[in-house]
Design a protein around this motif. Structure first.
Motif, PDB file in Angstrom:
ATOM      1  N   PHE A 206      39.402  97.883  10.752  1.00 37.53           N
ATOM      2  CA  PHE A 206      39.608  97.264  12.157  1.00 37.53           C
ATOM      3  C   PHE A 206      38.451  97.276  13.345  1.00 37.53           C
ATOM      4  O   PHE A 206      37.711  96.209  14.170  1.00 37.53           O
ATOM      5  CB  PHE A 206      40.503  96.525  12.813  1.00 37.53           C
ATOM      6  CG  PHE A 206      41.661  95.303  12.034  1.00 37.53           C
ATOM      7  CD1 PHE A 206      40.998  94.141  12.805  1.00 37.53           C
ATOM      8  CD2 PHE A 206      41.898  95.603  10.377  1.00 37.53           C
ATOM      9  CE1 PHE A 206      41.478  93.148  12.448  1.00 37.53           C
ATOM     10  CE2 PHE A 206      42.531  94.233  10.915  1.00 37.53           C
ATOM     11  CZ  PHE A 206      42.303  93.394  11.288  1.00 37.53           C
ATOM     12  N   SER A 207      38.072  99.073  13.155  1.00 34.24           N
ATOM     13  CA  SER A 207      37.605  99.130  14.130  1.00 34.24           C
ATOM     14  C   SER A 207      36.194  98.611  14.386  1.00 34.24           C
ATOM     15  O   SER A 207      35.611  98.336  15.116  1.00 34.24           O
ATOM     16  CB  SER A 207      37.873 100.787  14.158  1.00 34.24           C
ATOM     17  OG  SER A 207      39.188 101.356  14.604  1.00 34.24           O
ATOM     18  N   ILE A 208      35.370  98.963  12.458  1.00 38.07           N
ATOM     19  CA  ILE A 208      34.177  98.719  12.319  1.00 38.07           C
ATOM     20  C   ILE A 208      33.820  97.248  12.174  1.00 38.07           C
ATOM     21  O   ILE A 208      33.106  96.679  13.010  1.00 38.07           O
ATOM     22  CB  ILE A 208      33.790  99.662  10.831  1.00 38.07           C
ATOM     23  CG1 ILE A 208      34.240 100.377  10.439  1.00 38.07           C
ATOM     24  CG2 ILE A 208      32.849  98.620  10.268  1.00 38.07           C
ATOM     25  CD1 ILE A 208      33.860 101.013   9.331  1.00 38.07           C
ATOM     26  N   LEU A 209      35.012  96.092  12.044  1.00 36.28           N
ATOM     27  CA  LEU A 209      34.916  95.016  12.768  1.00 36.28           C
ATOM     28  C   LEU A 209      34.678  94.472  14.318  1.00 36.28           C
ATOM     29  O   LEU A 209      33.981  93.961  14.270  1.00 36.28           O
ATOM     30  CB  LEU A 209      36.456  93.784  11.730  1.00 36.28           C
ATOM     31  CG  LEU A 209      35.617  92.959  11.942  1.00 36.28           C
ATOM     32  CD1 LEU A 209      35.424  92.216  11.461  1.00 36.28           C
ATOM     33  CD2 LEU A 209      37.670  91.955  12.153  1.00 36.28           C
ATOM     34  N   PHE A 210      35.384  95.135  14.632  1.00 31.48           N
ATOM     35  CA  PHE A 210      35.439  95.036  15.796  1.00 31.48           C
ATOM     36  C   PHE A 210      33.715  96.047  16.474  1.00 31.48           C
ATOM     37  O   PHE A 210      32.804  94.964  17.671  1.00 31.48           O
ATOM     38  CB  PHE A 210      36.464  95.704  16.725  1.00 31.48           C
ATOM     39  CG  PHE A 210      36.335  95.722  18.631  1.00 31.48           C
ATOM     40  CD1 PHE A 210      36.844  94.488  19.605  1.00 31.48           C
ATOM     41  CD2 PHE A 210      36.104  96.532  19.345  1.00 31.48           C
ATOM     42  CE1 PHE A 210      37.044  93.839  20.913  1.00 31.48           C
ATOM     43  CE2 PHE A 210      35.734  96.803  20.492  1.00 31.48           C
ATOM     44  CZ  PHE A 210      36.500  95.206  21.582  1.00 31.48           C
ATOM     45  N   ALA A 211      33.463  96.406  16.002  1.00 32.05           N
ATOM     46  CA  ALA A 211      32.030  97.091  17.251  1.00 32.05           C
ATOM     47  C   ALA A 211      31.144  96.079  16.536  1.00 32.05           C
ATOM     48  O   ALA A 211      29.591  96.178  16.725  1.00 32.05           O
ATOM     49  CB  ALA A 211      31.963  98.706  15.870  1.00 32.05           C
ATOM     50  N   ILE A 212      30.930  95.380  14.973  1.00 33.95           N
ATOM     51  CA  ILE A 212      30.682  94.409  14.211  1.00 33.95           C
ATOM     52  C   ILE A 212      30.646  92.981  14.926  1.00 33.95           C
ATOM     53  O   ILE A 212      29.328  92.964  15.723  1.00 33.95           O
ATOM     54  CB  ILE A 212      30.691  94.405  13.125  1.00 33.95           C
ATOM     55  CG1 ILE A 212      30.631  95.420  12.105  1.00 33.95           C
ATOM     56  CG2 ILE A 212      29.579  93.133  12.483  1.00 33.95           C
ATOM     57  CD1 ILE A 212      30.397  95.155  11.147  1.00 33.95           C
ATOM     58  N   LEU A 213      31.457  92.739  15.713  1.00 28.81           N
ATOM     59  CA  LEU A 213      31.476  91.794  16.816  1.00 28.81           C
ATOM     60  C   LEU A 213      30.670  92.320  18.275  1.00 28.81           C
ATOM     61  O   LEU A 213      30.126  91.216  18.680  1.00 28.81           O
ATOM     62  CB  LEU A 213      32.925  91.735  17.036  1.00 28.81           C
ATOM     63  CG  LEU A 213      33.852  90.488  15.494  1.00 28.81           C
ATOM     64  CD1 LEU A 213      35.009  90.877  15.231  1.00 28.81           C
ATOM     65  CD2 LEU A 213      33.035  89.283  14.748  1.00 28.81           C
ATOM     66  N   VAL A 214      30.746  93.443  18.873  1.00 31.89           N
ATOM     67  CA  VAL A 214      30.782  93.538  19.957  1.00 31.89           C
ATOM     68  C   VAL A 214      29.112  93.248  19.530  1.00 31.89           C
ATOM     69  O   VAL A 214      27.879  93.462  20.688  1.00 31.89           O
ATOM     70  CB  VAL A 214      31.407  94.829  20.242  1.00 31.89           C
ATOM     71  CG1 VAL A 214      30.525  95.127  21.280  1.00 31.89           C
ATOM     72  CG2 VAL A 214      32.732  94.425  20.722  1.00 31.89           C
ATOM     73  N   PHE A 215      28.406  94.072  18.478  1.00 30.86           N
ATOM     74  CA  PHE A 215      27.454  93.848  18.686  1.00 30.86           C
ATOM     75  C   PHE A 215      26.620  92.635  18.639  1.00 30.86           C
ATOM     76  O   PHE A 215      24.933  92.775  18.869  1.00 30.86           O
ATOM     77  CB  PHE A 215      26.708  95.126  17.775  1.00 30.86           C
ATOM     78  CG  PHE A 215      25.137  95.012  16.719  1.00 30.86           C
ATOM     79  CD1 PHE A 215      24.954  94.479  16.118  1.00 30.86           C
ATOM     80  CD2 PHE A 215      24.399  95.982  17.736  1.00 30.86           C
ATOM     81  CE1 PHE A 215      23.753  94.932  15.579  1.00 30.86           C
ATOM     82  CE2 PHE A 215      23.107  96.789  17.476  1.00 30.86           C
ATOM     83  CZ  PHE A 215      22.520  95.714  16.615  1.00 30.86           C
ATOM     84  N   LEU A 216      26.868  92.200  17.983  1.00 29.24           N
ATOM     85  CA  LEU A 216      26.447  90.991  17.497  1.00 29.24           C
ATOM     86  C   LEU A 216      26.843  89.975  18.303  1.00 29.24           C
ATOM     87  O   LEU A 216      26.488  88.544  18.506  1.00 29.24           O
ATOM     88  CB  LEU A 216      27.050  90.327  16.277  1.00 29.24           C
ATOM     89  CG  LEU A 216      26.813  90.754  15.019  1.00 29.24           C
ATOM     90  CD1 LEU A 216      27.707  90.518  13.619  1.00 29.24           C
ATOM     91  CD2 LEU A 216      25.431  90.617  14.625  1.00 29.24           C
TER      92      LEU A 216
END
Length: 458
Positions: free
Chosen positions: A90-100
């Motif tokens: 979930f941390s990786i997923l959240f980081a991806i969403l923030v980056f995009l």
């Protein structure tokens, strides 16, 4: 002294846990959508996010070792890994969403509910499976058959803690206790003559008797069971050592296959995907070769050979026939040599270009072989060389392959000297010890450029 217990064996494939985690991750997303929005379908974006998280979860679980076997392990560290996997994915997923810059497109309540629901479902599903396996193992199911050798306090401690009815997943089917160094060899030799069908062999020897391990390893050289050394070191702190804790005892793995559980699943997926694609691509070539074989010589198009597969099981290996139909004395196999008169008009070309090996992709697809692995030798050659080449039979701890590390390094064709066979076996064992998907892909690529056109192949 001899102790005997009855046993049964079975296994639980790692890919079932992968499928379970994919279902839990996507199912939790759907349930959270119902809780948050009152309906299950929230559009393509939510579906894609669920699939991305499911993929990340499997990768994180694989990295953290969640898919490694729980057999003989404590439950608490395992559940901590499950929690860490969910948190990390979930941390990786959240980081991806923030980056995009896409985090605002999704409901935070839905994401939070998804995390909690998925984590709880994952933990309880693992607990349910763990309790179920403990029940079956107490009744002799889903257990590995073990031969135990040793004496002293550690040996009797293993027998006590692993007594019949234990839920660790191991059954000590035969336990041999010795009084002197000469006796242990006699006990082991007698046991192997009567019954040698074990999954593992545990050497519960005091450290003072460790010198006998080399002799025991030599006696077990033609057997594919996993061999573990379990000295009495539970009170000794170990630093940076590769050990396997089993039921509170430390096991030093001496001869174990890398193709277990998650690695076995990855290897199988690799074989199925690649062999399916390759068979589609080479089907016109195979048809042309089949017609050419039929038109140029009498006899069947395919040639079936008995070979040893994984763990020494006999399998049928198929090739395009490159020799004239002939017979040889029982138990004797004559290797092909340059200018061999038994070759058909196109036999030399088929063998030199490895086109005769193409039907073995069907062996791969059915699970009897792998694309990359030690090449299978004739049964008569196995009997000849297992006593002459050190650790020869250890090459059968993995599935035989169409190509291998030895073949792309020029160790192919006739092995008219013992030295050539020794070097080939050394390459096979080096492949087993260093296996990875990347190594397989490297060997496949090198085979295209080196293996299919080899002057050593007759």
């Amino acid at each position: 002294m001899y102790y005997g217990f009855s046993v049964s064996r079975s296994g639980l494939p790692a890919y079932l846990f992968v499928m379970l985690d994919l279902i839990v991750a996507t199912g939790a997303a759907k349930l959270s959508a119902i809780f948050r929005f009152g309906m299950i379908d929230q559009g393509l974006a939510y579906h894609l996010l669920a699939l991305v998280l499911a993929f990340l979860l499997v990768v994180c679980f694989w990295t953290l070792g969640v898919y490694q076997p729980l057999r003989g392990q404590n439950l608490r560290p395992f559940l901590l890994k499950v929690f860490a996997g969910w948190w990390l994915s979930f941390s990786i997923l959240f980081a991806i969403l923030v980056f995009l810059k896409a985090s605002e497109n999704y409901s935070r309540i839905w994401v939070g509910t998804w995390f909690i629901t998925g984590l709880v479902a994952s933990l309880f599903s693992r607990l349910f499976i763990h309790w179920g396996l403990r029940y079956f193992r107490r009744h002799g199911r889903n257990s590995k058959r073990v031969l135990v050798l040793g004496n002293g306090r550690n040996f009797h401690g293993v027998l006590k803690d692993m007594a019949p009815g234990n839920d660790w997943g191991y059954r000590l089917d035969v336990c041999l206790e010795y009084n002197n160094m000469a006796q242990i060899k006699a006990l082991l030799e007698d046991q192997l003559a009567r019954d040698d069908h074990f999954d593992e062999c545990w050497l519960c020897l005091p450290l003072k008797d460790s010198a006998v391990i080399q002799d025991i390893m030599y006696m077990l050289r033609n057997h594919t069971m996993d061999i573990r050394y379990m000295p009495g070191v539970r009170d000794m702190p170990l630093l940076n050592h590769k050990v396997t804790p089993i039921g509170g005892f430390y096991s030093l793995d001496l001869s174990c296959s890398p193709m277990a559980d998650v690695n076995q699943t990855i290897k199988r997926l690799e074989d199925v995907l690649l062999s399916s694609v390759i068979l589609i691509l080479i089907s016109p070539v195979m048809l042309a070769v089949a017609v050419a074989v039929k038109l140029t010589s009498e006899g069947p198009v395919l040639f079936k050979q008995k070979r040893l597969g994984v763990n020494g099981r006999i399998i049928n290996v198929y090739k395009f026939r490159s020799m004239k139909v002939h017979s040889e004395p029982a138990g004797k196999v004559t290797q092909a040599i340059k200018g061999d008169p038994r070759l058909t008009p196109i036999g030399s070309f088929l063998r030199r270009t490895s086109l005769d090996e193409l039907p073995q992709f069907f062996n791969v697809l059915t699970g009897r072989m792998s694309i990359v692995g030690p090449r299978p030798h004739a049964l008569a050659h196995n009997e000849e060389y297992k006593e002459r080449v050190d650790s020869y039979m250890k090459r059968h701890k993995v599935k035989p392959g169409i190509t291998g590390l030895a073949q792309v390094n020029g160790l192919r064709g006739e092995t008219e000297t013992l030295d050539k066979m020794q070097k080939r076996v050394e390459m096979d064992l080096a492949y087993i010890n260093s296996w990875s998907v990347f190594l397989d892909l490297k060997i496949i690529i090198l085979t295209v450029f080196r293996g299919f056109f080899d002057p050593n192949a007759y």
